[in-house]
Scaffold this motif. Sequence first.
Motif, PDB file in Angstrom:
ATOM      1  N   LEU A 228      -5.689   0.023  -6.745  1.00 22.92           N
ATOM      2  CA  LEU A 228      -7.092   0.120  -6.373  1.00 22.92           C
ATOM      3  C   LEU A 228      -7.164   0.957  -5.107  1.00 22.92           C
ATOM      4  O   LEU A 228      -6.271   0.867  -4.256  1.00 22.92           O
ATOM      5  CB  LEU A 228      -7.703  -1.257  -6.084  1.00 22.92           C
TER       6      LEU A 228
ATOM      7  N   ALA B  72      -7.769   1.770  -1.478  1.00 23.09           N
ATOM      8  CA  ALA B  72      -7.877   0.917  -0.298  1.00 23.09           C
ATOM      9  C   ALA B  72      -8.851   1.486   0.716  1.00 23.09           C
ATOM     10  O   ALA B  72      -9.296   0.762   1.603  1.00 23.09           O
ATOM     11  CB  ALA B  72      -6.499   0.729   0.336  1.00 23.09           C
ATOM     12  N   ASP B  73      -9.162   2.749   0.592  1.00 28.03           N
ATOM     13  CA  ASP B  73     -10.017   3.409   1.585  1.00 28.03           C
ATOM     14  C   ASP B  73     -11.378   3.781   1.006  1.00 28.03           C
ATOM     15  O   ASP B  73     -11.988   4.756   1.398  1.00 28.03           O
ATOM     16  CB  ASP B  73      -9.313   4.641   2.146  1.00 28.03           C
TER      17      ASP B  73
ATOM     18  N   ALA C  59     -15.200   1.969  -0.532  1.00 31.07           N
ATOM     19  CA  ALA C  59     -16.038   0.779  -0.682  1.00 31.07           C
ATOM     20  C   ALA C  59     -16.124   0.381  -2.154  1.00 31.07           C
ATOM     21  O   ALA C  59     -16.168   1.232  -3.041  1.00 31.07           O
ATOM     22  CB  ALA C  59     -17.433   1.049  -0.130  1.00 31.07           C
ATOM     23  N   GLU C  60     -16.151  -0.932  -2.396  1.00 31.23           N
ATOM     24  CA  GLU C  60     -16.211  -1.427  -3.765  1.00 31.23           C
ATOM     25  C   GLU C  60     -17.483  -1.019  -4.493  1.00 31.23           C
ATOM     26  O   GLU C  60     -17.497  -0.964  -5.723  1.00 31.23           O
ATOM     27  CB  GLU C  60     -16.064  -2.949  -3.788  1.00 31.23           C
ATOM     28  N   ASP C  61     -18.549  -0.722  -3.764  1.00 33.82           N
ATOM     29  CA  ASP C  61     -19.790  -0.319  -4.421  1.00 33.82           C
ATOM     30  C   ASP C  61     -19.868   1.190  -4.668  1.00 33.82           C
ATOM     31  O   ASP C  61     -20.847   1.680  -5.229  1.00 33.82           O
ATOM     32  CB  ASP C  61     -21.012  -0.803  -3.644  1.00 33.82           C
ATOM     33  N   ASP C  62     -18.820   1.924  -4.289  1.00 34.56           N
ATOM     34  CA  ASP C  62     -18.745   3.366  -4.555  1.00 34.56           C
ATOM     35  C   ASP C  62     -18.608   3.559  -6.068  1.00 34.56           C
ATOM     36  O   ASP C  62     -17.816   2.877  -6.716  1.00 34.56           O
ATOM     37  CB  ASP C  62     -17.537   3.969  -3.833  1.00 34.56           C
TER      38      ASP C  62
ATOM     39  N   GLU D 118      -3.880   0.432  -2.946  1.00 30.72           N
ATOM     40  CA  GLU D 118      -3.276  -0.900  -2.961  1.00 30.72           C
ATOM     41  C   GLU D 118      -2.601  -1.100  -4.319  1.00 30.72           C
ATOM     42  O   GLU D 118      -3.240  -0.992  -5.366  1.00 30.72           O
ATOM     43  CB  GLU D 118      -4.335  -1.974  -2.746  1.00 30.72           C
TER      44      GLU D 118
ATOM     45  N   TYR E 124       0.843  -1.193   0.000  1.00 27.57           N
ATOM     46  CA  TYR E 124       0.000   0.000   0.000  1.00 27.57           C
ATOM     47  C   TYR E 124       0.880   1.246   0.000  1.00 27.57           C
ATOM     48  O   TYR E 124       1.979   1.239   0.546  1.00 27.57           O
ATOM     49  CB  TYR E 124      -0.893   0.021   1.249  1.00 27.57           C
TER      50      TYR E 124
ATOM     51  N   TYR F   8     -15.078   3.838  -7.439  1.00 31.72           N
ATOM     52  CA  TYR F   8     -14.147   2.741  -7.209  1.00 31.72           C
ATOM     53  C   TYR F   8     -13.717   2.149  -8.544  1.00 31.72           C
ATOM     54  O   TYR F   8     -14.523   1.954  -9.444  1.00 31.72           O
ATOM     55  CB  TYR F   8     -14.808   1.657  -6.349  1.00 31.72           C
ATOM     56  N   GLY F   9     -12.442   1.875  -8.690  1.00 35.82           N
ATOM     57  CA  GLY F   9     -11.936   1.249  -9.906  1.00 35.82           C
ATOM     58  C   GLY F   9     -10.432   1.396  -9.981  1.00 35.82           C
ATOM     59  O   GLY F   9      -9.792   1.943  -9.079  1.00 35.82           O
TER      60      GLY F   9
END
Length: 101
Positions: A39, A41-42, A44-47, A23, A9, A50-51
């Motif tokens: 990616l 790290a801080d 949420a994947e559903d944000d 990350e 990280y 995010y990508g």
Amino acid sequence: MDEDFGASYITIEDDEGNKFELEHLGTVELDGGEYMVFLPADMAEDDPDYGFIILKVVEVDGEEQFDSVDDDEELQRVYDYYMEQVFDEDEDEEEDDEEEE
């Protein structure tokens, strides 16, 4: 690409002083440039933001720094190349697993 053991990280700061933890997924060299793929790290994947984050490694005053990739075509080439490498690694690992059986 990197052959790292475990996740690594980094924390970066943007021009406005906002800090982000990323990350590191891999490093690729393409067309004479070095790029690092991350990616958040801080986040949420559903944000919706995010990508993958792809940054170019550049040398400034003898020091390596990250620079954003503003050219959409360059960004797409790096992304495509990175994904090819990921899928090639997955296929190689599957073949190794089959040979061991």
